[in-house]
Design a protein around this motif. Structure first.
Motif, PDB file in Angstrom:
ATOM      1  N   LEU A 137      35.958 -24.464  44.695  1.00  0.00           N
ATOM      2  CA  LEU A 137      35.208 -23.755  44.071  1.00  0.00           C
ATOM      3  C   LEU A 137      36.135 -22.864  42.755  1.00  0.00           C
ATOM      4  O   LEU A 137      35.826 -23.015  41.701  1.00  0.00           O
ATOM      5  CB  LEU A 137      34.728 -22.407  45.081  1.00  0.00           C
ATOM      6  N   LEU A 138      37.036 -22.860  43.078  1.00  0.00           N
ATOM      7  CA  LEU A 138      38.214 -22.899  41.754  1.00  0.00           C
ATOM      8  C   LEU A 138      37.723 -24.074  40.676  1.00  0.00           C
ATOM      9  O   LEU A 138      38.710 -23.825  39.417  1.00  0.00           O
ATOM     10  CB  LEU A 138      39.781 -22.841  42.083  1.00  0.00           C
ATOM     11  N   LYS A 139      37.785 -25.130  40.631  1.00  0.00           N
ATOM     12  CA  LYS A 139      37.421 -26.133  39.987  1.00  0.00           C
ATOM     13  C   LYS A 139      36.509 -25.423  39.066  1.00  0.00           C
ATOM     14  O   LYS A 139      36.658 -26.367  38.029  1.00  0.00           O
ATOM     15  CB  LYS A 139      37.293 -27.390  40.498  1.00  0.00           C
ATOM     16  N   ILE A 140      35.456 -25.051  39.688  1.00  0.00           N
ATOM     17  CA  ILE A 140      34.155 -24.618  38.995  1.00  0.00           C
ATOM     18  C   ILE A 140      34.248 -22.459  38.397  1.00  0.00           C
ATOM     19  O   ILE A 140      33.517 -22.985  37.275  1.00  0.00           O
ATOM     20  CB  ILE A 140      32.706 -24.735  39.049  1.00  0.00           C
ATOM     21  N   MET A 141      35.411 -22.284  38.545  1.00  0.00           N
ATOM     22  CA  MET A 141      35.059 -20.970  38.008  1.00  0.00           C
ATOM     23  C   MET A 141      36.588 -20.219  38.551  1.00  0.00           C
ATOM     24  O   MET A 141      37.570 -20.750  39.211  1.00  0.00           O
ATOM     25  CB  MET A 141      34.210 -20.210  39.406  1.00  0.00           C
ATOM     26  N   ASP A 142      36.838 -18.910  37.951  1.00  0.00           N
ATOM     27  CA  ASP A 142      37.731 -18.375  38.179  1.00  0.00           C
ATOM     28  C   ASP A 142      38.155 -17.736  39.073  1.00  0.00           C
ATOM     29  O   ASP A 142      37.082 -17.554  39.895  1.00  0.00           O
ATOM     30  CB  ASP A 142      37.865 -17.528  36.966  1.00  0.00           C
ATOM     31  N   TYR A 143      39.205 -17.076  39.761  1.00  0.00           N
ATOM     32  CA  TYR A 143      39.339 -16.815  41.068  1.00  0.00           C
ATOM     33  C   TYR A 143      38.724 -15.304  41.172  1.00  0.00           C
ATOM     34  O   TYR A 143      38.223 -14.781  41.636  1.00  0.00           O
ATOM     35  CB  TYR A 143      40.864 -16.283  41.263  1.00  0.00           C
ATOM     36  N   SER A 144      38.459 -14.469  39.889  1.00  0.00           N
ATOM     37  CA  SER A 144      38.458 -13.698  39.592  1.00  0.00           C
ATOM     38  C   SER A 144      36.736 -13.824  40.102  1.00  0.00           C
ATOM     39  O   SER A 144      35.906 -12.012  40.451  1.00  0.00           O
ATOM     40  CB  SER A 144      38.281 -12.484  38.085  1.00  0.00           C
ATOM     41  N   SER A 145      35.624 -14.626  39.790  1.00  0.00           N
ATOM     42  CA  SER A 145      34.432 -14.930  39.983  1.00  0.00           C
ATOM     43  C   SER A 145      34.197 -15.166  41.202  1.00  0.00           C
ATOM     44  O   SER A 145      32.922 -15.329  41.572  1.00  0.00           O
ATOM     45  CB  SER A 145      33.807 -15.762  39.236  1.00  0.00           C
ATOM     46  N   LEU A 146      35.323 -15.497  41.873  1.00  0.00           N
ATOM     47  CA  LEU A 146      35.154 -16.323  43.713  1.00  0.00           C
ATOM     48  C   LEU A 146      34.252 -14.593  44.600  1.00  0.00           C
ATOM     49  O   LEU A 146      34.830 -14.187  44.448  1.00  0.00           O
ATOM     50  CB  LEU A 146      36.303 -16.749  44.979  1.00  0.00           C
ATOM     51  N   PRO A 147      32.795 -15.510  44.717  1.00  0.00           N
ATOM     52  CA  PRO A 147      32.762 -14.302  46.428  1.00  0.00           C
ATOM     53  C   PRO A 147      33.948 -13.894  47.611  1.00  0.00           C
ATOM     54  O   PRO A 147      34.791 -14.846  47.625  1.00  0.00           O
ATOM     55  CB  PRO A 147      31.578 -15.304  47.030  1.00  0.00           C
ATOM     56  N   HIS A 148      34.036 -13.019  47.864  1.00  0.00           N
ATOM     57  CA  HIS A 148      35.286 -12.141  48.534  1.00  0.00           C
ATOM     58  C   HIS A 148      35.273 -13.042  49.481  1.00  0.00           C
ATOM     59  O   HIS A 148      36.505 -13.125  49.962  1.00  0.00           O
ATOM     60  CB  HIS A 148      34.328 -10.696  48.830  1.00  0.00           C
ATOM     61  N   PHE A 149      34.072 -12.788  49.737  1.00  0.00           N
ATOM     62  CA  PHE A 149      34.014 -14.394  51.266  1.00  0.00           C
ATOM     63  C   PHE A 149      35.183 -15.795  50.901  1.00  0.00           C
ATOM     64  O   PHE A 149      35.567 -16.401  52.548  1.00  0.00           O
ATOM     65  CB  PHE A 149      32.925 -14.628  52.629  1.00  0.00           C
ATOM     66  N   CYS A 150      35.506 -15.997  50.245  1.00  0.00           N
ATOM     67  CA  CYS A 150      36.204 -17.169  49.186  1.00  0.00           C
ATOM     68  C   CYS A 150      37.514 -16.864  49.388  1.00  0.00           C
ATOM     69  O   CYS A 150      38.131 -18.194  48.734  1.00  0.00           O
ATOM     70  CB  CYS A 150      34.757 -17.903  48.899  1.00  0.00           C
ATOM     71  N   ARG A 151      38.156 -16.014  48.909  1.00  0.00           N
ATOM     72  CA  ARG A 151      39.081 -15.399  48.305  1.00  0.00           C
ATOM     73  C   ARG A 151      40.434 -16.338  50.235  1.00  0.00           C
ATOM     74  O   ARG A 151      41.820 -15.798  49.461  1.00  0.00           O
ATOM     75  CB  ARG A 151      39.507 -13.986  48.086  1.00  0.00           C
ATOM     76  N   ARG A 152      39.907 -15.851  51.143  1.00  0.00           N
ATOM     77  CA  ARG A 152      41.297 -16.195  52.303  1.00  0.00           C
ATOM     78  C   ARG A 152      42.037 -17.549  51.935  1.00  0.00           C
ATOM     79  O   ARG A 152      41.933 -18.663  51.198  1.00  0.00           O
ATOM     80  CB  ARG A 152      41.014 -15.863  54.008  1.00  0.00           C
ATOM     81  N   ASP A 153      43.666 -17.727  51.852  1.00  0.00           N
ATOM     82  CA  ASP A 153      44.411 -19.121  51.774  1.00  0.00           C
ATOM     83  C   ASP A 153      44.036 -19.973  52.667  1.00  0.00           C
ATOM     84  O   ASP A 153      43.712 -19.623  53.216  1.00  0.00           O
ATOM     85  CB  ASP A 153      45.952 -18.502  51.952  1.00  0.00           C
TER      86      ASP A 153
END
Length: 362
Positions: free
Chosen positions: A229-245
């Protein structure tokens, strides 16, 4: 199709120029000044057939009039405590925007329980978010980026998914029907993340019920889908459930081809690639929460609209009953398909007894 796209649009537009004035008025709320792009969406939804696209659009406009959809943003669900229950059980929110400016809607498909209110409230809430997206979010994005933005992407979190979720299929099909018939081609891609083992069984039931054009937009990502998803959006726009390493899990891999066999593909970039430490989730991070800025702005907007439309009368609690057009033949086909797929799943799970409480009629 028989017609090139330009000729088809011209024919479609001529037909729409002849509709009655009430339909023209509600059509303005649909196209928001972008008539051609709107006609293209309905034309695509009917595979380029002008007469079918025209019927679809006119039926949708009549549905809007009959159910007062133009005024639905002036009818907030009240009181706020009750609305909080709706939000806590129908998990959806705006997490940000893609690099191209498209809104990113996050959906907690696995943990949505739909058990705090009647069906009518959930349908009302879904339509209100659709209308706020189309009348406020997308026009603002268009103005901000200096180009037309009329679609979004959706990220569906399957964390917490259980077989008992199949009991909600009738409600989900109602919501899906609203979208298919009245908001076609508004989503470019559906990204599915945090897929548990049980998703395979649920997918076998859901897949036959989906429109073919919807199936083609689905991409199932490995793990939280963060790196993809980081290919199409910045980290700040990631849904909270997509932010784990995703370290060590083959980051960037994608599970493809849900219409056929499963296969893994991706860069396999390895451990530690672009890892970001994540702090504990706050209301500003959790876009499902009523305390998130998106939901606060949406609810404030609806209360303001309510004051404009009904300044002399206090708002009353009660859901908006929206009729969902679904002809009897289609409804019968849905229930036959659902019961057939559930029976197959019951047979596969007879030893565990995990489907004893799953019924097509629930």
């Amino acid at each position: 199709m028989g017609l090139d796209s330009h000729e088809a649009i011209n024919q479609f537009k001529k037909l729409m120029d002849q509709v009655e004035e009430p339909l023209k008025r509600t059509f303005k709320n649909v196209h928001q000044g972008h008539v051609i792009e709107t006609l293209e969406r309905f034309l695509k939804a009917r595979e380029g057939n002008v007469s079918k696209a025209y019927k679809m659009l006119v039926d949708s406009l009549q549905w809007r009039l009959q159910n007062e959809i133009d005024d639905i943003l002036a009818k907030p669900i009240i009181p706020a405590n009750f609305y909080r229950g709706v939000r806590d059980s129908q998990l959806i929110g705006l997490s940000g925007y893609t690099k191209e400016g498209l809104p990113v809607f996050a959906i907690g498909a696995g943990l949505s329980t739909f058990d705090k209110a009647s069906v009518h409230y959930y349908v009302q809430s879904h339509i209100q978010i659709n209308e706020y997206r189309d009348r406020v979010i997308l026009p603002e994005a268009t103005k901000r980026h200096g180009k037309y933005i009329g679609k979004c992407v959706k990220v569906l979190d399957m964390n917490g998914l259980k077989l008992s979720a199949l009991n909600q299929l009738k409600l989900l099909q109602t919501i899906s029907t609203v979208d298919d018939l009245n908001y076609p081609e508004k989503t470019i891609t559906y990204y599915i993340v945090n897929v548990p083992y049980i998703f395979s069984a649920c997918w076998k039931v859901v897949k036959p019920l989906l429109q073919e054009r919807t199936k083609l937009k689905i991409r199932v990502l490995q793990g939280s889908g963060r790196d993809e998803l980081l290919k199409i959006m910045d980290y700040s726009s990631l849904p909270h459930f997509c932010r784990r390493d995703e370290s060590g899990s083959g980051s960037g891999s994608v599970l493809r081809s849900w219409s056929g066999s499963w296969s893994w593909s991706g860069s396999g970039s390895g451990a530690g690639s672009g890892s970001v430490s994540v702090s504990s989730t706050s209301s500003d991070d959790d876009c499902f929460s009523l305390d998130h800025p998106f939901h606060q702005e949406l609810y404030s907007y609806m209360k303001q609209q309510s004051a404009v439309h009904e300044p002399l009368e206090p708002a009353k609690q009660g859901s908006v009953h929206v009729e969902v057009p679904l002809d009897n033949h289609e409804n019968a086909d849905f229930h036959r398909t659902l019961e057939s797929e559930l029976n197959k799943l019951r047979i596969q799970n007879t030893r565990s007894g995990s489907l004893e409480k799953v019924n097509a009629s629930d």
